[in-house]
Design an enzyme around this catalytic site. Structure first.
Site, PDB file in Angstrom:
ATOM      1  CB  SER A  47      -0.975   0.006   1.179  1.00 49.23           C
ATOM      2  OG  SER A  47      -0.288  -0.144   2.405  1.00 49.23           O
ATOM      3  CD  GLU A  48       0.302   3.752   2.272  1.00 50.14           C
ATOM      4  OE1 GLU A  48      -0.759   4.358   2.092  1.00 50.14           O
ATOM      5  OE2 GLU A  48       0.390   2.727   2.997  1.00 50.14           O
ATOM      6  CB  THR A  49       7.324   1.912  -1.142  1.00 53.65           C
ATOM      7  OG1 THR A  49       6.770   0.621  -1.424  1.00 53.65           O
ATOM      8  CG2 THR A  49       8.835   1.814  -1.068  1.00 53.65           C
TER       9      THR A  49
END
Length: 279
Positions: A47-49
């Site tokens: 979902s996020e990096t």
């Protein structure tokens, strides 16, 4: 030639490792350009990096850029906690013991840390107020429920663009089977109170379209602004916990604490992988 960068994958918002929300964190990332950041975030497919950089504000301990597979976010909650945990784990020393100051596109975010638990101060919302009735009807249609089952609604956008609707119970929230084709490009949360005697006060779910994921396992930004809304209305106590990720097989637990006008959002953080990213 690719250069090595310290890498960590951190599980956020669960006391059981691999049951929360993972975030990939690449540190010492000043030499990575924006195009590569986006390419990496698309490849990790989380979902996020995040990418930890040298701060530009002298009062910050570090700067972070946050990417979904579909684009950059000015702020997000679980990446904030995960990035702080990775930075501390790598040997980062905050200017003020017990307090970490993160610089991001949304401004300076203060974090408190004690052991494996971290919490961030919920930033002010960029957009608030009731949703347009036409949008509420669209959400109900996408959720496959009657409009009357949405008992309250609000814009709770603190950067990612969140709106939230309140249902009467956690069971109703857990039963939702959204038709995402009916709600394109939306970021909508659904929250409902749990029965008396439950270990958590609420169950929340976060539905996202247009960024490469459909449902976020555990969501700090949404919980922050939803807590600000509910506490201001007298519909939630100043201290409570929220369950999230149940339908996804996760065991997310978000801790909410309010005092002196600030809502703090926290939970357990665990570094599950340490290594090197070649970029």
């Amino acid at each position: 030639m690719p250069a090595p960068h310290p890498f960590a994958q951190v599980d956020v918002f669960s006391r059981e490792p691999y049951r929360g929300n993972p975030v990939a964190v690449i540190l010492d990332a000043d030499d990575i350009d924006e195009g590569d950041m986006q390419r990496i975030a698309r490849w990790t497919n989380l979902s996020e990096t995040t990418f930890v950089l040298t701060p530009t504000d002298a009062s910050a301990d570090y700067r972070v850029r946050i990417f979904t597979p579909g684009g950059e976010l000015p702020f997000a909650g679980h990446p904030t906690l995960g990035s702080a945990r990775a930075w501390l784990d790598r040997g980062g020393k905050p200017r003020t013991p017990g307090t970490v100051v993160q610089e991001c596109a949304a401004g300076l975010i203060e974090l408190r840390h004690e052991g494996e638990s971290l919490s961030f101060a919920g930033p002010p919302v960029l957009r608030s107020g009731d949703l347009d009735e036409s949008y509420v009807a669209q959400i109900a249609d996408a959720f496959g429920i009657d409009r009357e089952r949405i008992i309250a609604h609000q814009w709770v956008d603190n950067g990612p663009g969140w709106a939230v609707v309140r249902l009467a119970s956690s069971d109703e929230v857990l039963a939702l089977e959204p038709d995402f084709s009916r709600i394109p490009d939306a970021k909508v949360g659904a929250i409902g109170a749990t029965p008396d005697g439950s270990p958590h006060a609420f169950e929340i779910r976060a539905f996202v379209t247009g960024v490469g994921v459909r449902e976020d396992p555990v969501t700090g930004s949404l919980n922050a602004s939803t807590a600000q809304w509910l506490i201001s209305r007298g519909e939630a106590p100043e201290r409570y916990t929220v369950a999230q990720g149940t339908r996804l097989g996760r065991a997310g637990e978000v801790e909410i604490t309010s005092g002196s006008g600030t809502v703090w959002v926290g939970g357990a953080t665990t570094v599950c992988f340490r290594g090197t990213a070649e970029v």
